[in-house]
Design a protein around this motif. Structure first.
Motif, PDB file in Angstrom:
ATOM      1  N   ILE A 277      37.888  35.062 -15.692  1.00 44.70           N
ATOM      2  CA  ILE A 277      37.545  36.154 -16.098  1.00 44.70           C
ATOM      3  C   ILE A 277      35.618  35.401 -15.765  1.00 44.70           C
ATOM      4  O   ILE A 277      34.681  35.591 -15.673  1.00 44.70           O
TER       5      ILE A 277
ATOM      6  N   TRP B 175      39.946  49.118  -4.082  1.00 44.36           N
ATOM      7  CA  TRP B 175      39.640  49.136  -5.584  1.00 44.36           C
ATOM      8  C   TRP B 175      39.508  50.671  -5.974  1.00 44.36           C
ATOM      9  O   TRP B 175      38.742  51.517  -5.600  1.00 44.36           O
TER      10      TRP B 175
ATOM     11  N   ILE C 100      34.542  47.446  -4.191  1.00 45.73           N
ATOM     12  CA  ILE C 100      33.402  47.475  -5.194  1.00 45.73           C
ATOM     13  C   ILE C 100      33.076  46.290  -5.633  1.00 45.73           C
ATOM     14  O   ILE C 100      34.073  45.197  -6.273  1.00 45.73           O
TER      15      ILE C 100
ATOM     16  N   GLY D 249      31.594  43.804 -10.853  1.00 41.37           N
ATOM     17  CA  GLY D 249      32.878  44.850  -9.428  1.00 41.37           C
ATOM     18  C   GLY D 249      34.373  43.645  -9.226  1.00 41.37           C
ATOM     19  O   GLY D 249      34.129  42.156  -9.626  1.00 41.37           O
TER      20      GLY D 249
ATOM     21  N   CYS E 218      35.244  39.347  -9.722  1.00 48.86           N
ATOM     22  CA  CYS E 218      36.631  38.866 -10.692  1.00 48.86           C
ATOM     23  C   CYS E 218      37.862  38.404  -9.640  1.00 48.86           C
ATOM     24  O   CYS E 218      37.936  37.233  -9.783  1.00 48.86           O
TER      25      CYS E 218
ATOM     26  N   THR F 297      48.821  38.791 -11.385  1.00 48.71           N
ATOM     27  CA  THR F 297      50.166  38.584 -12.089  1.00 48.71           C
ATOM     28  C   THR F 297      50.990  38.295 -10.948  1.00 48.71           C
ATOM     29  O   THR F 297      51.913  37.657 -11.517  1.00 48.71           O
TER      30      THR F 297
END
Ligand code: HEC
Length: 186
Positions: free
Chosen positions: A11, A136, A158, A165, A169, A181
């Motif tokens: 992040i 997105w 996005i 955005g 990321c 994930t």
């Protein structure tokens, strides 16, 4: 919690990327929030209702502890959906709050704790080949679209910008598929 710290590092990198490149994003034609993307997002929401992933009878799972920016308690679902005759991978993430909320509080009253629903839908080749063709979208709990600080509706490519955005990321996700994930093939 090892996993969480891995995400936190990514992040940080994503945020730095969006800050560095953010200023040019909205000066050209908007890659998101346009009429076509908004209409497409509405179709995805309808598909989610049919799949029991949104609406009054939505499936619940035991929520797990999350991290910024998606909320402090999360549920994530992986399936497929068909939009305009095209079938692609659908990932639905429910974002619950506030910070510190416990899983059982969320389960007792999901509607009260739901902050937003963020979704990735893998569209047809050619939609956005540079970014694995993901569409997105960020919905509010009622299925309407959330907006960025500039008032643009959050649906489409996005990329970058003041709203942190999605693509900027998620580019840092392991496995090069933009999905954090799992590296499951979707
Ligand atoms: C600053 C980084 C960051 C931004 C910005 C971001 N995400 Fe994520 N996203 C994550 C992380 C980290 C996870 C994994 C968190 C988890 O589920 O525990 C994740 C998970 C997801 C997932 C579940 C699939 C996956 O990648 O594991 C979806 C769907 C999703 N994000 C959608 C979005 C959408 C839509 C936006 C933009 C409106 C967005 N995200 C913006 C970091 C980000």
């Amino acid at each position: 919690m090892k996993i969480i710290s891995k995400f936190a590092a990514v992040i940080g990198a994503g945020l730095a990327a969006s800050l560095a490149f953010g200023s040019t994003a909205n000066s050209q034609m908007a890659p998101f929030g346009d009429d076509e993307s908004v209409a497409y997002a509405a179709k995805i929401w309808s598909a989610m209702e049919k799949l029991n992933l949104a609406g009054d009878n939505a499936l619940l799972t035991f929520p797990y502890e999350g991290t910024d920016p998606h909320g402090m308690m999360l549920e994530t679902f992986y399936t497929k959906a068909t939009i305009d005759g095209y079938t692609g991978a659908l990932i639905v993430k429910r974002n619950y709050g506030p910070a510190g909320v416990e899983a059982d509080a969320v389960l007792n009253d999901p509607a009260k704790h739901l902050g937003a629903v963020t979704v990735m839908f893998r569209r047809e080749a050619g939609y956005d080949d540079d970014n694995k063709n993901w569409f997105w979208v960020k919905y509010l709990p009622d299925g309407s679209l959330d907006k960025n600080p500039k008032g643009m509706q959050l649906a489409g490519k996005i990329a970058k910008g003041a709203d942190k955005g999605c693509i900027a990321c998620h580019t840092g996700a392991p496995g090069g598929d933009m999905v954090f994930t799992t590296d499951r093939k979707m």
